[in-house]
Design a protein around this motif. Structure first.
Motif, PDB file in Angstrom:
ATOM      1  N   ALA B  55       0.831  -1.194   0.000  1.00  0.00           N
ATOM      2  CA  ALA B  55       0.000   0.000   0.000  1.00  0.00           C
ATOM      3  C   ALA B  55       0.869   1.249   0.000  1.00  0.00           C
ATOM      4  O   ALA B  55       2.005   1.237   0.489  1.00  0.00           O
ATOM      5  N   THR B  56       0.319   2.307  -0.554  1.00  0.00           N
ATOM      6  CA  THR B  56       0.995   3.603  -0.564  1.00  0.00           C
ATOM      7  C   THR B  56       0.364   4.485   0.489  1.00  0.00           C
ATOM      8  O   THR B  56      -0.831   4.788   0.418  1.00  0.00           O
ATOM      9  N   TYR B  57       1.161   4.911   1.468  1.00  0.00           N
ATOM     10  CA  TYR B  57       0.648   5.665   2.612  1.00  0.00           C
ATOM     11  C   TYR B  57       0.823   7.161   2.410  1.00  0.00           C
ATOM     12  O   TYR B  57       1.829   7.617   1.856  1.00  0.00           O
ATOM     13  N   GLU B  58      -0.148   7.903   2.917  1.00  0.00           N
ATOM     14  CA  GLU B  58      -0.073   9.359   2.883  1.00  0.00           C
ATOM     15  C   GLU B  58       0.777   9.856   4.046  1.00  0.00           C
ATOM     16  O   GLU B  58       1.033   9.139   5.026  1.00  0.00           O
ATOM     17  N   SER B  59       1.184  11.108   3.915  1.00  0.00           N
ATOM     18  CA  SER B  59       1.996  11.720   4.958  1.00  0.00           C
ATOM     19  C   SER B  59       1.256  11.669   6.289  1.00  0.00           C
ATOM     20  O   SER B  59       0.078  12.011   6.374  1.00  0.00           O
ATOM     21  N   GLY B  60       1.957  11.233   7.320  1.00  0.00           N
ATOM     22  CA  GLY B  60       1.368  11.144   8.648  1.00  0.00           C
ATOM     23  C   GLY B  60       0.814   9.777   8.991  1.00  0.00           C
ATOM     24  O   GLY B  60       0.388   9.557  10.130  1.00  0.00           O
ATOM     25  N   PHE B  61       0.820   8.872   8.046  1.00  0.00           N
ATOM     26  CA  PHE B  61       0.326   7.506   8.279  1.00  0.00           C
ATOM     27  C   PHE B  61       1.431   6.524   7.922  1.00  0.00           C
ATOM     28  O   PHE B  61       2.078   6.660   6.884  1.00  0.00           O
ATOM     29  N   VAL B  62       1.648   5.529   8.802  1.00  0.00           N
ATOM     30  CA  VAL B  62       2.735   4.580   8.593  1.00  0.00           C
ATOM     31  C   VAL B  62       2.211   3.150   8.634  1.00  0.00           C
ATOM     32  O   VAL B  62       1.211   2.854   9.301  1.00  0.00           O
ATOM     33  N   ILE B  63       2.952   2.276   7.993  1.00  0.00           N
ATOM     34  CA  ILE B  63       2.519   0.899   7.839  1.00  0.00           C
ATOM     35  C   ILE B  63       2.456   0.169   9.180  1.00  0.00           C
ATOM     36  O   ILE B  63       1.583  -0.680   9.385  1.00  0.00           O
ATOM     37  N   ASP B  64       3.337   0.496  10.100  1.00  0.00           N
ATOM     38  CA  ASP B  64       3.325  -0.187  11.398  1.00  0.00           C
ATOM     39  C   ASP B  64       2.039   0.087  12.165  1.00  0.00           C
ATOM     40  O   ASP B  64       1.569  -0.760  12.910  1.00  0.00           O
ATOM     41  N   LYS B  65       1.503   1.262  12.004  1.00  0.00           N
ATOM     42  CA  LYS B  65       0.279   1.654  12.713  1.00  0.00           C
ATOM     43  C   LYS B  65      -0.976   1.218  11.941  1.00  0.00           C
ATOM     44  O   LYS B  65      -1.972   0.839  12.540  1.00  0.00           O
ATOM     45  N   PHE B  66      -0.893   1.256  10.611  1.00  0.00           N
ATOM     46  CA  PHE B  66      -2.061   0.972   9.769  1.00  0.00           C
ATOM     47  C   PHE B  66      -1.716  -0.069   8.698  1.00  0.00           C
ATOM     48  O   PHE B  66      -1.778   0.225   7.504  1.00  0.00           O
ATOM     49  N   PRO B  67      -1.368  -1.285   9.083  1.00  0.00           N
ATOM     50  CA  PRO B  67      -1.065  -2.289   8.058  1.00  0.00           C
ATOM     51  C   PRO B  67      -2.294  -2.613   7.212  1.00  0.00           C
ATOM     52  O   PRO B  67      -3.405  -2.694   7.727  1.00  0.00           O
TER      53      PRO B  67
END
Lengths: 112, 112
Positions: B55-67
């Motif tokens: 997935a491509t995350y927007e600024s302020g969102f990270v994969i560890d928090k929102f897999p």
């Protein structure tokens, strides 16, 4: 960062009144959408405007896209209690595969 | 348009736990989008989920928090990890093209 400024944020009017909601940006969008959201539900697409200067009508709702494709307005004629809800404008970013930038939303309450 | 189903529609979770939200679409779609709508606010894009790639995350969102998982063209999951009260929001799955989006009904998360 592209931003869409939506105003007013809150609007409380009497049944039968007219109202206009505005969305403004310094950026150009390939298209602009208006959504309506009711509590407990996801946003529902009302209209998409694509061409600068375009005007679309949906019963008592009139949508306009600015000539420069940076702004848009939603005008409701003779508002009814059933129009109550959150209205959101969203601009499509060029060349980003459908990514939308949302305005802050306008919470409309129409009192009988 | 597409019919989008989200589960759960609402949940109450304890701080420090995780919640996984499922999104099922009635047709095959290339891109799926996950949005967050904090109380009284507009929609913020968390990430774009493409089948077969990360997935491509927007600024302020990270994969560890929102897999995010995207195992096929009709399904995706969003996990909100290590929950805190600030994560209390509505999480929305959407699909679309050419800038127009169709949304699920949303998953309302409350973190105690």
């Amino acid at each position: 960062t592209q931003l869409l400024e939506q105003s007013p944020q809150f609007l409380s009017i009497q049944e039968g009144e007219n109202l206009t909601v505005y969305c403004n940006s310094s950026s150009v969008f390939s298209s602009l959408q208006w959504y309506r959201q009711e509590p407990g539900e996801g946003p529902v697409l009302l209209v998409t405007v694509v061409t600068g200067g375009e005007v679309k009508k949906l019963k008592r709702l009139t949508f306009q896209f600015g000539d420069a494709r940076k702004d848009s307005s939603l005008h409701i004629t003779a508002a009814q209690p059933g129009d109550t809800g959150l209205y959101l404008c969203a601009g499509a970013v060029y060349n980003q595969g459908g990514k939308l930038i949302f305005g802050q939303g306008t919470e409309l309450s129409v009192k009988p | 348009s597409a019919v989008i189903s989200q589960k759960p529609s609402r949940d109450i979770c304890q701080r420090g736990t995780s919640l996984t939200i499922q999104c099922q679409v009635d047709s095959q779609v290339t891109m799926m989008f996950w949005y967050r709508q904090q109380p009284g606010q507009s929609l913020t894009l968390i990430a774009t989920a493409n089948q077969g790639s990360e997935a491509t995350y927007e600024s302020g969102f990270v994969i560890d928090k929102f897999p995010i998982s995207r195992p096929n063209l009709t399904f995706s999951t969003l996990t909100v990890s290590n929950l805190s009260p600030e994560d209390s929001s509505i999480y929305l799955c959407s699909v679309g093209g050419a800038g127009e989006l169709f949304f699920g009904e949303g998953s309302r998360l409350t973190v105690l």
